[in-house]
Design a protein around this motif. Structure first.
Motif, mmCIF file in Angstrom:
data_model
loop_
_atom_site.group_PDB
_atom_site.id
_atom_site.type_symbol
_atom_site.label_atom_id
_atom_site.label_comp_id
_atom_site.label_asym_id
_atom_site.label_seq_id
_atom_site.Cartn_x
_atom_site.Cartn_y
_atom_site.Cartn_z
ATOM 1 N N LEU A 175 0.848 -1.201 0.000
ATOM 2 C CA LEU A 175 0.000 0.000 0.000
ATOM 3 C C LEU A 175 0.882 1.250 0.000
ATOM 4 O O LEU A 175 0.654 2.187 -0.768
ATOM 5 C CB LEU A 175 -0.933 0.000 1.217
ATOM 6 N N VAL A 176 1.907 1.243 0.838
ATOM 7 C CA VAL A 176 2.842 2.381 0.917
ATOM 8 C C VAL A 176 3.533 2.572 -0.440
ATOM 9 O O VAL A 176 3.688 3.700 -0.925
ATOM 10 C CB VAL A 176 3.890 2.147 2.042
ATOM 11 N N GLN A 177 3.936 1.464 -1.073
ATOM 12 C CA GLN A 177 4.628 1.541 -2.364
ATOM 13 C C GLN A 177 3.718 2.100 -3.463
ATOM 14 O O GLN A 177 4.144 2.916 -4.275
ATOM 15 C CB GLN A 177 5.151 0.157 -2.765
ATOM 16 N N VAL A 178 2.449 1.659 -3.464
ATOM 17 C CA VAL A 178 1.506 2.169 -4.466
ATOM 18 C C VAL A 178 1.255 3.661 -4.239
ATOM 19 O O VAL A 178 1.223 4.453 -5.178
ATOM 20 C CB VAL A 178 0.182 1.370 -4.443
ATOM 21 N N ARG A 179 1.123 4.060 -2.981
ATOM 22 C CA ARG A 179 0.927 5.481 -2.661
ATOM 23 C C ARG A 179 2.105 6.319 -3.163
ATOM 24 O O ARG A 179 1.925 7.396 -3.727
ATOM 25 C CB ARG A 179 0.814 5.656 -1.130
ATOM 26 N N ALA A 180 3.320 5.799 -2.941
ATOM 27 C CA ALA A 180 4.530 6.516 -3.366
ATOM 28 C C ALA A 180 4.543 6.656 -4.883
ATOM 29 O O ALA A 180 4.856 7.724 -5.424
ATOM 30 C CB ALA A 180 5.779 5.776 -2.896
ATOM 31 N N TYR A 181 4.163 5.589 -5.582
ATOM 32 C CA TYR A 181 4.124 5.637 -7.058
ATOM 33 C C TYR A 181 3.117 6.695 -7.529
ATOM 34 O O TYR A 181 3.401 7.486 -8.428
ATOM 35 C CB TYR A 181 3.745 4.262 -7.638
ATOM 36 N N LYS A 182 1.947 6.706 -6.894
ATOM 37 C CA LYS A 182 0.904 7.661 -7.302
ATOM 38 C C LYS A 182 1.347 9.105 -7.058
ATOM 39 O O LYS A 182 1.055 9.996 -7.857
ATOM 40 C CB LYS A 182 -0.402 7.372 -6.551
ATOM 41 N N GLN A 183 2.054 9.320 -5.932
ATOM 42 C CA GLN A 183 2.576 10.654 -5.620
ATOM 43 C C GLN A 183 3.543 11.109 -6.694
ATOM 44 O O GLN A 183 3.471 12.233 -7.187
ATOM 45 C CB GLN A 183 3.334 10.613 -4.288
ATOM 46 N N GLN A 184 4.470 10.201 -7.071
ATOM 47 C CA GLN A 184 5.464 10.521 -8.102
ATOM 48 C C GLN A 184 4.773 10.844 -9.424
ATOM 49 O O GLN A 184 5.134 11.802 -10.113
ATOM 50 C CB GLN A 184 6.426 9.343 -8.308
ATOM 51 N N ALA A 185 3.781 10.043 -9.780
ATOM 52 C CA ALA A 185 3.060 10.252 -11.037
ATOM 53 C C ALA A 185 2.359 11.610 -11.037
ATOM 54 O O ALA A 185 2.348 12.336 -12.038
ATOM 55 C CB ALA A 185 2.051 9.125 -11.257
ATOM 56 N N LYS A 186 1.786 11.962 -9.886
ATOM 57 C CA LYS A 186 1.094 13.242 -9.751
ATOM 58 C C LYS A 186 2.077 14.404 -9.917
ATOM 59 O O LYS A 186 1.802 15.382 -10.620
ATOM 60 C CB LYS A 186 0.443 13.317 -8.358
ATOM 61 N N GLN A 187 3.241 14.281 -9.258
ATOM 62 C CA GLN A 187 4.249 15.339 -9.326
ATOM 63 C C GLN A 187 4.792 15.490 -10.744
ATOM 64 O O GLN A 187 5.014 16.594 -11.231
ATOM 65 C CB GLN A 187 5.378 15.054 -8.331
ATOM 66 N N ALA A 188 4.988 14.348 -11.414
ATOM 67 C CA ALA A 188 5.498 14.375 -12.791
ATOM 68 C C ALA A 188 4.488 15.073 -13.705
ATOM 69 O O ALA A 188 4.863 15.873 -14.566
ATOM 70 C CB ALA A 188 5.775 12.960 -13.278
ATOM 71 N N ALA A 189 3.207 14.775 -13.500
ATOM 72 C CA ALA A 189 2.151 15.393 -14.321
ATOM 73 C C ALA A 189 2.107 16.899 -14.080
ATOM 74 O O ALA A 189 1.933 17.692 -15.012
ATOM 75 C CB ALA A 189 0.809 14.751 -14.000
ATOM 76 N N LYS A 190 2.276 17.303 -12.792
ATOM 77 C CA LYS A 190 2.277 18.738 -12.435
ATOM 78 C C LYS A 190 3.450 19.446 -13.110
ATOM 79 O O LYS A 190 3.307 20.527 -13.667
ATOM 80 C CB LYS A 190 2.398 18.881 -10.913
ATOM 81 N N ALA A 191 4.627 18.807 -13.040
ATOM 82 C CA ALA A 191 5.845 19.392 -13.615
ATOM 83 C C ALA A 191 5.685 19.554 -15.132
ATOM 84 O O ALA A 191 6.079 20.573 -15.713
ATOM 85 C CB ALA A 191 7.041 18.514 -13.303
ATOM 86 N N GLU A 192 5.067 18.552 -15.750
ATOM 87 C CA GLU A 192 4.850 18.579 -17.202
ATOM 88 C C GLU A 192 3.917 19.743 -17.577
ATOM 89 O O GLU A 192 4.127 20.442 -18.545
ATOM 90 C CB GLU A 192 4.243 17.240 -17.631
ATOM 91 N N LYS A 193 2.873 19.906 -16.757
ATOM 92 C CA LYS A 193 1.898 20.969 -17.004
ATOM 93 C C LYS A 193 2.556 22.340 -16.842
ATOM 94 O O LYS A 193 2.336 23.261 -17.631
ATOM 95 C CB LYS A 193 0.734 20.813 -15.999
ATOM 96 N N ALA A 194 3.392 22.455 -15.801
ATOM 97 C CA ALA A 194 4.058 23.716 -15.523
ATOM 98 C C ALA A 194 5.024 24.071 -16.650
ATOM 99 O O ALA A 194 5.225 25.247 -16.983
ATOM 100 C CB ALA A 194 4.807 23.642 -14.190
ATOM 101 N N ALA A 195 5.644 23.063 -17.232
ATOM 102 C CA ALA A 195 6.620 23.293 -18.304
ATOM 103 C C ALA A 195 5.948 23.798 -19.583
ATOM 104 O O ALA A 195 6.585 24.410 -20.431
ATOM 105 C CB ALA A 195 7.390 22.006 -18.590
ATOM 106 N N GLY A 196 4.660 23.523 -19.704
ATOM 107 C CA GLY A 196 3.905 23.969 -20.882
ATOM 108 C C GLY A 196 4.152 23.064 -22.074
ATOM 109 O O GLY A 196 4.957 22.145 -22.002
ATOM 110 N N PRO A 197 3.450 23.336 -23.179
ATOM 111 C CA PRO A 197 3.600 22.462 -24.347
ATOM 112 C C PRO A 197 4.997 22.572 -24.941
ATOM 113 O O PRO A 197 5.595 23.640 -24.945
ATOM 114 C CB PRO A 197 2.544 22.997 -25.327
ATOM 115 N N SER A 198 5.534 21.426 -25.367
ATOM 116 C CA SER A 198 6.890 21.448 -25.926
ATOM 117 C C SER A 198 6.845 22.067 -27.331
ATOM 118 O O SER A 198 5.904 21.862 -28.080
ATOM 119 C CB SER A 198 7.457 20.034 -25.985
ATOM 120 N N LYS A 199 7.871 22.851 -27.617
ATOM 121 C CA LYS A 199 7.899 23.567 -28.904
ATOM 122 C C LYS A 199 8.374 22.626 -30.012
ATOM 123 O O LYS A 199 9.163 21.764 -29.787
ATOM 124 C CB LYS A 199 8.831 24.769 -28.793
#
Length: 199
Positions: A175-199
């Motif tokens: 359960l802890v491992q799945v939670r950690a994976y989901k957190q990482q995925a969420k952060q990666a998605a946020k970072a991608e959004k913040a970076a904006g569309p790639s040129k």
């Protein structure tokens, strides 16, 4: 195959999920916008409030919609959005009555292939492709439902040894491992959004 799920992280709720196909499907349906444990404890709460030991698709399908919404809304509410979720649970049960004679396990019993199982799950009210793939992976990994091509049909969630979803939770550590994976995925998605569309 005897199944012992650990998704609600409370013994009686997990016991119901393990023995009742409808409870497992309902828990999966409720698993959005609330903590996983709360979602998967929901089927037991619903059964108890209906004065039953198990969920019955026919009974839920025929329940007065307002009264059923009240059952889910009573404090503590079964879900963050108890009214809309009550509607979805009833729609799921009505569909099961209409297409599977009220037998939730018939969705996957003797299914010929993983692709067909995914098709059946996606057709269930409230189940999109991702939710269906996660539930398919849960069936394969923990219920022993393994038609040809089930891992492929489940996509990334079907990978052996992965820690991506409820399909991979078998104890507090996973359960802890799945939670950690989901957190990482969420952060990666946020970072991608913040970076904006790639040129």
């Amino acid at each position: 195959m005897a199944v012992s799920l650990h998704l609600a992280q409370q013994a009686d709720a997990d016991a119901l999920l393990s023995r009742s196909a409808l409870a497992a499907l309902t828990g999966m349906l409720l698993d959005q916008q609330v903590p996983m444990e709360k979602a998967f404890a929901g089927p037991l709460t619903i059964a108890q409030r209906m004065g039953a030991e198990d969920l019955d698709a026919r009974v839920i399908a025929g329940y007065d919609p307002e009264a059923f919404a009240e059952l889910l809304s009573a404090k503590p509410a079964v879900h963050r959005y108890p009214g809309s979720m009550a509607k979805r649970v009833q729609q799921l049960c009505q569909y099961l009555v209409e297409h599977y004679d009220g037998d939730a396990a018939a969705v996957w019993r003797e299914v010929p292939s993983g692709a067909e199982l995914l098709r059946r799950l996606v057709e269930l009210p409230g189940f999109g492709k991702q939710k269906s793939q996660i539930f398919l992976a849960l069936l394969g990994k923990q219920f022993g439902v393994r038609p040809d091509g089930w891992r492929e049909a489940a996509g990334l969630y079907g990978e052996e040894g992965s820690r991506r979803s409820v399909a991979d939770i078998t104890d507090p550590e996973s359960l802890v491992q799945v939670r950690a994976y989901k957190q990482q995925a969420k952060q990666a998605a946020k970072a991608e959004k913040a970076a904006g569309p790639s040129k």
